[in-house]
Design a protein around this motif. Structure first.
Motif: not given
Ligand code: ADP
Length: 483
Positions: A389-407
């Motif tokens: 989805g379009g949210g993946t265009k945001s580098r900051a969001f991708r990194q935040t998701v990785a950090d929150v999920f720890q995956r």
């Protein structure tokens, strides 16, 4: 195994038409904008504009020297549309986001349990719009289509069809038999011959008519497969990336987590939705979120005048985050796990040191916490999260998701084309009689490598502490604005 297919994805905001071959090569792709006519509660599009855009896109491909003499045409697109036709003419397509029909939701002949047993879903996920159409405009239509791609098929071949994925969201289909279930609409005034024919995604819906051939340039007689609604097409497209037997998360305007399933599980807490999967006898279990990209977009407009890049910089400004600052992203009410259409967003834990940068980053954290709740609820255990989805265009969001999920978060470099690849897999399977997995593999692009984002493990403890705070605070939003 080779074949050339024309695949079209008619989404809410754009139509994408591409030619791809079994070697995983996209020979060419063209995008045309799709206009929505909004007037208060009315959200409509014009099917004739879809058809014009489709013809234009095909001719553009042709003008680039890309032959339209394909082995087949397969389409996907937005689901849950209501496209009434009278004497073969469709004036309007009422979109899934149009809420006029919800007023037509009246008593059913069946109990809620019986509806759930047939449809696999809560009785409220039913046919209010259809009922409204039947009541308000009985003489204005003689049959109906339910998906944007079905209108393209209708114009290409003259056939009225629907696929089981989109059939699920009409609330009129038996999810087990993948056939219309008359008891579900008894008393509404709708008759069976007003409905399209339900076909499997890989079945031939018809063959390109002469008139359609002269409009589009696709040779007359070319087979057109039924294809499937975009919820199923994205799932098929995603199925070849990473750990995808464990599902994926979608971050478009709204969001969801989806996993393939062999059984139905009606949840008491939160609202799970089931779609019939492309594969017969299987389901796609979806945990939807009303708030996702809409919230990101609101924040980008509020602090950066709509400039996505400026917002990325703003979120990177703070060296660290205040331990108390939380954002609950329920701008439009929510469905999971808090079910409350009156819930609203909020910042909590602001002190005198909080800056715009902190607040912007808190928005991304709040969205990631919310997404993680659906991920945990749906019961996925994969070590990598495939994000779409379009949210993946945001580098900051991708990194935040990785950090929150720890995956690790995995994103397809061509994620906007995933639905088109998924649709094409239906044609490939029809032609080569292969498994769904092999078809999906053959019809993914061999273009660019996926993007992999690894979590920052140093943030694990702090984000887990904040996640616990978020779960507690978000739960308290339920009923807060009830009065
Ligand atoms: P839809 O579900 O409507 O098809 P999309 O998949 O296009 O939605 O995603 C829309 C979301 O993508 C926006 O709400 C926004 O959060 C995000 N987005 C769009 N463009 C950008 C961009 N250039 N940079 C970062 N995020 C973006």
């Amino acid at each position: 195994m080779s074949c050339r297919l024309l695949s079209a994805d008619l989404g809410t905001t754009s139509l994408k038409v591409m030619i791809l071959n079994g070697g995983g090569q996209v020979e060419g792709s063209v995008s045309e904008p799709v206009h929505t006519y909004t007037d208060g509660e009315n959200h409509e599009q014009k099917p004739t504009e879809w058809w014009q855009s489709f013809g234009k896109a095909c001719r553009t491909l042709e003008s680039r020297g890309i032959g339209l003499d394909v082995d087949g045409v397969v389409c996907t697109g937005q689901m849950e549309d209501f496209i009434p036709l009278k004497n073969g003419i469709a004036e309007t397509a009422v979109l899934y986001s149009d809420i006029r029909g919800s007023k037509g939701l009246t008593k059913r002949h069946l109990s809620s349990d019986a509806v759930a047993a047939f449809t696999g879903n809560d009785w409220r996920a039913t046919t209010p719009l259809m009922k409204w159409l039947a009541d308000e405009f009985p003489e204005q239509w003689d049959h109906v289509l339910f998906g944007s791609k079905d209108y393209l098929i209708y114009r290409l071949t003259g056939a009225s069809v629907c696929d089981p994925v989109n059939g699920t969201v009409t609330g009129m289909m038996n999810i087990h038999t993948r056939a219309w279930e008359e008891q579900l609409w008894q008393g509404s005034g709708i008759t069976r011959n007003q409905l399209p024919r339900l076909l499997e995604p890989e079945e031939v819906a018809g063959y390109v008519l002469k008139e359609a051939a002269s409009k589009t340039g696709i040779p007359a007689g070319t087979p057109v497969y039924c294809g499937l609604g975009d919820g199923g097409a994205v799932t098929l497209g995603a199925s070849v990336h990473g750990d995808n037997d464990e599902g994926y998360a979608y971050t478009g305007t709204t969001g969801w987590t989806a996993v393939p399933a062999d059984t139905l599980t009606l949840s008491e807490e939160g609202s799970v939705f089931h779609l019939a999967a492309p594969q017969q006898g299987r389901f796609i279990k979806i945990m939807p979120l009303i708030n996702m990209g809409n919230v990101h977009q609101w924040a980008v407009h509020t602090w950066c005048g709509g400039d996505f890049e400026a917002f990325e910089k703003l979120t990177a400004e703070p060296d660290s985050m205040p331990g108390s600052l939380l954002f609950i992203p329920y701008l439009n009410g929510e469905r999971n796990p808090v079910i409350d259409e009156k819930a609203r967003g909020s910042f909590i834990g602001i002190d005198g040191q909080v800056t715009h940068g902190h607040m912007a980053r808190a928005v991304l954290e709040g969205l990631a916490f919310s997404l993680k709740q659906t991920f945990v609820q749906i019961g996925t255990t994969s070590s990598t999260l495939f994000l779409v989805g379009g949210g993946t265009k945001s580098r900051a969001f991708r990194q935040t998701v990785a950090d929150v999920f720890q995956r690790s978060v995995q994103v397809s470099a061509e994620q906007e084309l995933l639905a088109s690849f998924g649709a094409a897999a239906c044609g490939f399977r029809a032609i080569h009689k292969c498994s769904w997995k092999d078809a999906a593999r053959a019809m993914q692009s061999v273009g660019e490598e996926d993007i992999i984002v690894t979590p920052d493990v140093s943030k694990k403890e702090e984000l887990e502490r904040k996640e616990r705070l978020f779960i507690g605070a978000a739960g308290r939003m339920r009923g807060l604005f009830e009065t």
